[in-house]
Structure formats: structure tokens, C-alpha cells
Design a protein around this motif. Structure first.
Motif, PDB file in Angstrom:
ATOM      1  N   SER A   1      17.712  35.738  15.115  1.00 45.05           N
ATOM      2  CA  SER A   1      18.590  35.259  16.321  1.00 45.05           C
ATOM      3  C   SER A   1      17.973  34.045  16.856  1.00 45.05           C
ATOM      4  O   SER A   1      18.448  33.461  17.798  1.00 45.05           O
ATOM      5  N   ARG A   2      16.924  33.369  16.248  1.00 39.95           N
ATOM      6  CA  ARG A   2      16.567  32.022  16.798  1.00 39.95           C
ATOM      7  C   ARG A   2      17.398  31.046  15.920  1.00 39.95           C
ATOM      8  O   ARG A   2      17.566  31.039  14.755  1.00 39.95           O
ATOM      9  N   ARG A   3      17.459  29.935  16.673  1.00 43.17           N
ATOM     10  CA  ARG A   3      17.762  28.641  16.228  1.00 43.17           C
ATOM     11  C   ARG A   3      17.062  27.909  16.283  1.00 43.17           C
ATOM     12  O   ARG A   3      16.173  27.460  17.376  1.00 43.17           O
ATOM     13  N   LEU A   4      16.660  27.160  15.110  1.00 38.33           N
ATOM     14  CA  LEU A   4      15.327  25.950  15.042  1.00 38.33           C
ATOM     15  C   LEU A   4      16.010  24.761  14.445  1.00 38.33           C
ATOM     16  O   LEU A   4      16.863  24.805  13.503  1.00 38.33           O
TER      17      LEU A   4
ATOM     18  N   ARG B   1      11.814  24.787  18.483  1.00 35.81           N
ATOM     19  CA  ARG B   1      12.963  25.604  19.512  1.00 35.81           C
ATOM     20  C   ARG B   1      14.083  24.519  19.854  1.00 35.81           C
ATOM     21  O   ARG B   1      13.685  23.290  19.969  1.00 35.81           O
TER      22      ARG B   1
ATOM     23  N   LYS C   1      19.138  28.829  11.350  1.00 34.02           N
ATOM     24  CA  LYS C   1      19.111  30.204  12.211  1.00 34.02           C
ATOM     25  C   LYS C   1      18.092  31.106  11.341  1.00 34.02           C
ATOM     26  O   LYS C   1      18.396  31.539  10.098  1.00 34.02           O
TER      27      LYS C   1
ATOM     28  N   SER D   1      20.214  22.187  12.077  1.00 30.17           N
ATOM     29  CA  SER D   1      19.478  23.385  12.575  1.00 30.17           C
ATOM     30  C   SER D   1      19.608  24.341  11.569  1.00 30.17           C
ATOM     31  O   SER D   1      20.372  24.341  10.610  1.00 30.17           O
TER      32      SER D   1
END
Length: 55
Positions: free
Chosen positions: A34-37, A3, A31, A29
Motif C-alpha cells: 500500500s506504500r508509494r515510494l 516516501r 507501489k 514512483s
């Protein structure tokens, strides 16, 4: 995959600076939903890039 908060902790920076690095393309990064990793390999790449910018 980390994260953004975890990546920031590993880089020793704050969350907002990590997002700034992502926005400017200096920290890779992806996506997912809805998560940015941040891939673990992107941490080493970002460190190398920041060291190069210091020269």
C-alpha cells in the motif's frame, strides 16, 4: 527509496503537488503493497525535467 512526503521535502514542494507530479508521470514512483515510494534517482530526473519545461 523515499516516501512521497520525503521526496516532496527534498524537492521543496508540498505533498499534494508531489502526488500530482506522480499522477502525471513527471515524478517516477513505485507501489509496494500500500506504500508509494519514490526512488532517489527520480528526484534528479524530476528536477531535470522541470528545468527543461521552463525553457
Amino acid at each position: 527509496m523515499l516516501r512521497v512526503e520525503e521526496a516532496a521535502r527534498e524537492l521543496g514542494i508540498g505533498r499534494s503537488l508531489a502526488y500530482q507530479l506522480i499522477r502525471t508521470g513527471r515524478l517516477r514512483s513505485i507501489k509496494i503493497g500500500s506504500r508509494r515510494l519514490v526512488p532517489r534517482s527520480a528526484i534528479d530526473e524530476a528536477i531535470a525535467r522541470l528545468l527543461e519545461e521552463e525553457r
